[in-house]
Write a protein that holds these residues in place. Structure first.
Motif, mmCIF file in Angstrom:
data_model
loop_
_atom_site.group_PDB
_atom_site.id
_atom_site.type_symbol
_atom_site.label_atom_id
_atom_site.label_comp_id
_atom_site.label_asym_id
_atom_site.label_seq_id
_atom_site.Cartn_x
_atom_site.Cartn_y
_atom_site.Cartn_z
ATOM 1 N N MET A 1 0.817 -1.201 0.000
ATOM 2 C CA MET A 1 0.000 0.000 0.000
ATOM 3 C C MET A 1 0.857 1.259 0.000
ATOM 4 O O MET A 1 1.857 1.356 0.714
ATOM 5 C CB MET A 1 -0.943 0.007 1.209
ATOM 6 N N PRO A 2 0.466 2.269 -0.800
ATOM 7 C CA PRO A 2 1.283 3.479 -0.941
ATOM 8 C C PRO A 2 1.188 4.441 0.224
ATOM 9 O O PRO A 2 1.890 5.443 0.246
ATOM 10 C CB PRO A 2 0.711 4.116 -2.214
ATOM 11 N N TYR A 3 0.349 4.156 1.235
ATOM 12 C CA TYR A 3 0.215 5.108 2.334
ATOM 13 C C TYR A 3 1.400 5.080 3.284
ATOM 14 O O TYR A 3 1.492 5.897 4.195
ATOM 15 C CB TYR A 3 -1.079 4.844 3.121
ATOM 16 N N ARG A 4 2.323 4.154 3.104
ATOM 17 C CA ARG A 4 3.412 4.024 4.067
ATOM 18 C C ARG A 4 4.279 5.272 4.155
ATOM 19 O O ARG A 4 4.885 5.542 5.187
ATOM 20 C CB ARG A 4 4.278 2.817 3.708
ATOM 21 N N GLY A 5 4.343 6.049 3.069
ATOM 22 C CA GLY A 5 5.182 7.241 3.088
ATOM 23 C C GLY A 5 4.459 8.507 3.478
ATOM 24 O O GLY A 5 5.074 9.577 3.542
ATOM 25 N N ILE A 6 3.171 8.444 3.772
ATOM 26 C CA ILE A 6 2.405 9.632 4.113
ATOM 27 C C ILE A 6 2.799 10.108 5.509
ATOM 28 O O ILE A 6 3.028 9.305 6.420
ATOM 29 C CB ILE A 6 0.893 9.339 4.025
ATOM 30 N N ARG A 7 2.843 11.426 5.694
ATOM 31 C CA ARG A 7 3.350 11.997 6.936
ATOM 32 C C ARG A 7 2.640 11.485 8.186
ATOM 33 O O ARG A 7 3.305 11.104 9.164
ATOM 34 C CB ARG A 7 3.282 13.525 6.856
ATOM 35 N N PRO A 8 1.297 11.453 8.256
ATOM 36 C CA PRO A 8 0.659 10.945 9.481
ATOM 37 C C PRO A 8 1.052 9.510 9.802
ATOM 38 O O PRO A 8 1.155 9.146 10.985
ATOM 39 C CB PRO A 8 -0.841 11.055 9.164
ATOM 40 N N VAL A 9 1.283 8.702 8.785
ATOM 41 C CA VAL A 9 1.691 7.318 9.029
ATOM 42 C C VAL A 9 3.114 7.281 9.576
ATOM 43 O O VAL A 9 3.413 6.530 10.520
ATOM 44 C CB VAL A 9 1.564 6.487 7.735
ATOM 45 N N ARG A 10 3.997 8.105 9.016
ATOM 46 C CA ARG A 10 5.375 8.155 9.525
ATOM 47 C C ARG A 10 5.404 8.640 10.973
ATOM 48 O O ARG A 10 6.167 8.118 11.795
ATOM 49 C CB ARG A 10 6.223 9.073 8.648
ATOM 50 N N GLN A 11 4.571 9.631 11.300
ATOM 51 C CA GLN A 11 4.525 10.134 12.674
ATOM 52 C C GLN A 11 4.016 9.053 13.628
ATOM 53 O O GLN A 11 4.507 8.931 14.757
ATOM 54 C CB GLN A 11 3.634 11.370 12.737
ATOM 55 N N PHE A 12 3.046 8.297 13.172
ATOM 56 C CA PHE A 12 2.533 7.208 14.007
ATOM 57 C C PHE A 12 3.620 6.179 14.282
ATOM 58 O O PHE A 12 3.789 5.713 15.417
ATOM 59 C CB PHE A 12 1.337 6.544 13.320
ATOM 60 N N LEU A 13 4.385 5.827 13.275
ATOM 61 C CA LEU A 13 5.444 4.840 13.461
ATOM 62 C C LEU A 13 6.543 5.360 14.371
ATOM 63 O O LEU A 13 7.147 4.585 15.129
ATOM 64 C CB LEU A 13 6.019 4.439 12.095
ATOM 65 N N GLN A 14 6.803 6.668 14.339
ATOM 66 C CA GLN A 14 7.770 7.247 15.266
ATOM 67 C C GLN A 14 7.267 7.144 16.705
ATOM 68 O O GLN A 14 8.026 6.817 17.623
ATOM 69 C CB GLN A 14 8.024 8.723 14.905
ATOM 70 N N TRP A 15 5.969 7.411 16.910
ATOM 71 C CA TRP A 15 5.401 7.272 18.254
ATOM 72 C C TRP A 15 5.468 5.833 18.723
ATOM 73 O O TRP A 15 5.729 5.559 19.904
ATOM 74 C CB TRP A 15 3.943 7.756 18.246
#
Length: 809
Positions: A459-473
């Motif tokens: 899925m292409p959403y992996r690079g979207i900013r909210p997803v990246r922020q979630f993974l950082q949390w």
């Protein structure tokens, strides 16, 4: 007569069916003897126009028919079930894994085309099903010979349908007929000249296709190259009066650089392509039809629009998935749209916002069903509640997730999984004058992606900013703390109801008001398996009992400890009861100990005790998070010593609803990562295959969630007609349960706790001993009770008290 495979002479099933094979079709029935038979599969399908001819006496029974595979342990046979047995299936009395006796068979057809039918049977309810399952597992059911010479075709036996339906909803796909890989070629058999010409036509834009359609010029349509933006769930439109063999449709929202349109997959095209097509893919479409869109035909659009139909014939549509490296920039295809909102964003978003969310599952509820709004008898919507955390707020993201036609993914949603849900709709519920609760639910195009299913990495959403922020949390999360809090299964109700009778009645929105106990019993008897319904009845409480955590583990196998309270006569206000309840009714308090002064004070059931120790667990949810990054894929406790304070019921009434003890399906359970797949199956719906069955002892082996250290059972009497109700009550309290009571201060008396659904958030909750000691204040109090009923299978109906509003004189 059909040739028979070699089988031991002791095979009871074959001996019985041999008699049918030697008699004229339809003229004879045979009944098995005492030997048990076992249901190893159960399949459902929609009836067709021939139903009225075959079953004229059952025309109003159901829109569904059922086939089954049965065995005696020596051989097996495919059979159809008479519609008169449907009621037992609807209540999950007759199910996959059932042991049956006194089975009456008949047959129809001739020779190799002969079909066997079960006309009647007795389900063995003696409790030996677990032993039977273990016994069958040891004999390798799949290797048993068939009664008929050849393996039967796995298509419906008594209707012209090409595939089976899921047992419990009409939106999931079911069976191997649904391809999970694209067919090698479609449309090869269609050699019409214009279709061959169309295959070599240059790509035409959607805007040009739209212009040609409106101008009436579509002789040369051209190929389409489009990106799939959204994918709908399956829609089954089969009806008893229609003979369509494969009555399915599904919608794709697609676009190129010029505009977006709806593509509709029809009938057997769904079998070939539905599972294969995903949002983000680029498709080349040929041999399609163009027509006015549904929204244009129904007057919903001011401007005319088109939709594209992909059919199995006239012409046979041709679909090709274009690899990413072959997508031409000249096509100007749009990116896949996303609107990710965090839990914090949702709190200020307007009602009906369409959004995507990502989070860690901290609660995964059991599957339940409600009747669909179209009113058809067999139409049910299957759903479950989820709660996600994303680190942006203390309030979890609450989702009422209905079927998305992704049964392979939804069945694996469990605590600690990382889940993405797309195209959800935000719903707001106002309770009282100011308090609002928001939750999310499906749209037609909702899709779900979950770690452990291989669905994230593409899925292409992996690079979207909210997803990246979630993974950082996620990297900062204390996994041990979260694992200790997560919960699976059990009863769940959301959003909270109002705390006053007036507000509750104002929010009913035309729903039925108070009903009698007799009418409630009739409706409960009609509930299908896991169907949930809300009732409002006027009652008095005649008895109450608190069951501590120790009893929750033992269930009905041990008697709770009790403490003595003296009985007292009820107070009766003259003219206060509109139903003229007898004045001699009493609220009885009985127990085993000799003195109330020697009672041991119970600790609050809503806080963990200091003796509970958490087992170390080496689970890392970051293993699951790797699916986003690189494309990869039991708590123990010591029993509390708490005693039990109870008020056993008065003399039983003849008519009664509910269960006196909490059911396994009602309790939420602590999540066990090592046995997560077993646990997910144990709290799920009844399966249709013997190979996916779990013995009931599997669910019994799990531990109740720490947030539930006890529960109350209430014996209630319906004032209108004396029907007795056995009701479970889980008082909510802040900070420990997976839902919260309304943030309203109250005095934690019985009346306040019942009307608010839980304890005040501004004071420590009272102990069970204190509540039971003051239960006499409920004597003869008239209450308007909001009850949640759910059929758990067989004759078991769960009744949960959501609210009880006292009526003032």
């Amino acid at each position: 007569m059909a040739a028979m495979p070699s089988c031991s002479g002791s095979c009871a099933l074959q001996r019985s069916l041999n008699k049918l094979l030697t008699t004229p079709s339809g003229s004879f029935r045979v009944k098995t003897q005492a030997e048990p038979l076992y249901f190893v599969s159960l399949e459902r399908y929609g009836r067709d126009p021939n139903f009225a001819v075959r079953f004229p006496e059952s025309i109003s029974v159901s829109d569904s028919l059922y086939d089954a595979t049965v065995t005696d342990g020596d051989c097996r046979v495919r059979v159809s079930l008479e519609p008169s047995l449907n009621a037992q299936i609807h209540r999950n009395k007759l199910c996959c894994g059932s042991v049956v006796r006194n089975v009456v068979f008949s047959a129809s057809g001739e020779g190799d085309c002969r079909t066997f039918h079960i006309c009647s049977l007795d389900v063995d309810t003696s409790g030996g099903s677990d032993a039977a399952l273990l016994s069958l597992a040891s004999v390798h059911v799949d290797s048993l010979p068939w009664v008929m010479a050849e393996e039967p075709s796995l298509v419906p036996l008594r209707a012209h349908r090409s595939t089976y339906l899921p047992l419990w909803n009409n939106h999931d796909f079911c069976g191997e007929t649904w391809r999970h890989m694209p067919p090698s070629e479609t449309g090869a058999e269609d050699s019409e000249e214009e279709d061959v010409v169309e295959d070599v036509q240059p790509v035409v834009s959607l805007a040009e296709l739209h212009r040609r359609f409106l101008s009436g010029s579509l002789r040369r349509r051209g190929a389409l190259c489009v990106r799939v933006l959204h994918k709908s769930r399956l829609m089954y439109y089969g009806k008893a009066e229609q003979s369509c063999e494969c009555p399915y449709k599904a919608e794709l929202q697609v676009a190129d650089g010029s505009m977006s349109v709806c593509v509709v997959l029809w009938n057997s095209i769904c079998l070939d392509w539905y599972r294969c097509l995903q949002p983000g893919q680029v498709l080349r479409l040929c041999r399609y039809r163009v027509k006015d869109s549904y929204s244009s035909r129904s007057g919903q659009d001011a401007e005319p629009n088109i939709e594209i139909s992909l059919n199995s014939r006239n012409p046979t549509a041709k679909v090709t998935i274009i690899p990413k490296q072959q997508v031409s920039p000249e096509w100007g295809l749009p990116d896949l749209p996303h609107n990710f909102l965090t839990g914090h964003d949702l709190q200020s978003s307007p009602d009906s916002t369409i959004c995507d969310v990502i989070g860690v599952v901290v609660f995964a509820g059991r599957q339940e069903r409600i009747r669909s709004k179209d009113g058809r008898r067999s139409e049910f919507e299957e759903y479950r509640w989820l709660r996600l955390e994303d680190g942006t707020t203390d309030q979890p993201i609450t989702i009422k997730l209905f079927s998305t036609s992704q049964p392979d993914i939804q069945s694996q949603i469990q605590p600690m999984a990382l889940v993405v849900c797309t195209r959800l709709k935000l719903l707001r519920s106002t309770v009282g004058s100011a308090t609002t609760f928001e939750y999310l639910s499906n749209t037609s195009f909702t899709q779900v992606y979950c770690t452990g299913t291989g669905s994230h990495h593409a899925m292409p959403y992996r690079g979207i900013r909210p997803v990246r922020q979630f993974l950082q949390w996620l990297k900062q999360v204390d996994e041990g703390n979260m694992l200790d809090r997560v919960v699976i299964g059990g009863y769940f109700s959301y959003p909270p109801l109002p705390v006053s009778l007036q507000s509750f009645m104002e929010n009913r929105r035309g729903e039925a008001g108070l009903i009698s106990g007799g009418e409630m019993k009739l409706q409960c008897d009609r509930l299908h398996y896991r169907e949930r319904q809300r009732f409002v009845v006027q009652c008095t409480i005649t008895a109450a009992c608190y069951h501590c955590r120790q009893d929750m583990r033992a269930m009905q196998n041990s008697d709770p400890l009790t403490a003595q309270l003296s009985p007292r006569a009820p107070r009766q206000r003259e003219g206060s009861d509109p139903f003229k309840t007898p004045t001699k009714r009493k609220l009885l308090f009985t127990a085993a100990s000799s003195s109330s002064s020697s009672r041991k004070r119970l600790a609050s059931p809503f806080h963990r005790t200091s003796t509970e120790e958490d087992a170390e667990n080496d689970f890392s949810m970051f293993d699951g998070a790797m699916e986003f990054l690189v494309g990869n894929d039991d708590d123990d406790y010591e029993d509390d010593d708490d005693e039990d304070f109870s008020m056993p019921p008065s003399s039983p009434m003849q008519s009664h609803i509910g269960m006196p003890h909490v059911a396994l399906e009602t309790l939420p359970w602590s999540f066990c990562y090592e046995r997560r797949h077993v646990q997910a199956a144990a709290v799920g719906m009844q399966t249709n295959s013997f190979h996916r069955l779990l013995p009931r002892r599997e669910l019994e082996s799990f531990s109740p969630a720490h947030c539930y250290t006890g529960y109350f059972t209430l014996k209630m009497r319906v004032l209108s007609d004396g029907v007795m109700l056995d009701v479970i009550f889980f008082p909510a309290t802040p900070g420990t349960l997976h839902w919260k009571p309304l943030p309203v201060t109250h005095d934690n008396t019985w009346e306040s706790v019942l009307s608010h659904g839980g304890f005040s958030s501004h004071a420590p909750p009272p102990s069970p001993a204190d509540l039971i000691a003051t239960a006499a204040q409920l004597t003869n109090r008239r209450l308007v009770c909001v009850l949640e009923a759910c059929a758990l299978g067989g004759d078991n109906v769960e009744l949960i008290l959501n609210r009880a509003f006292p009526l003032r004189s």
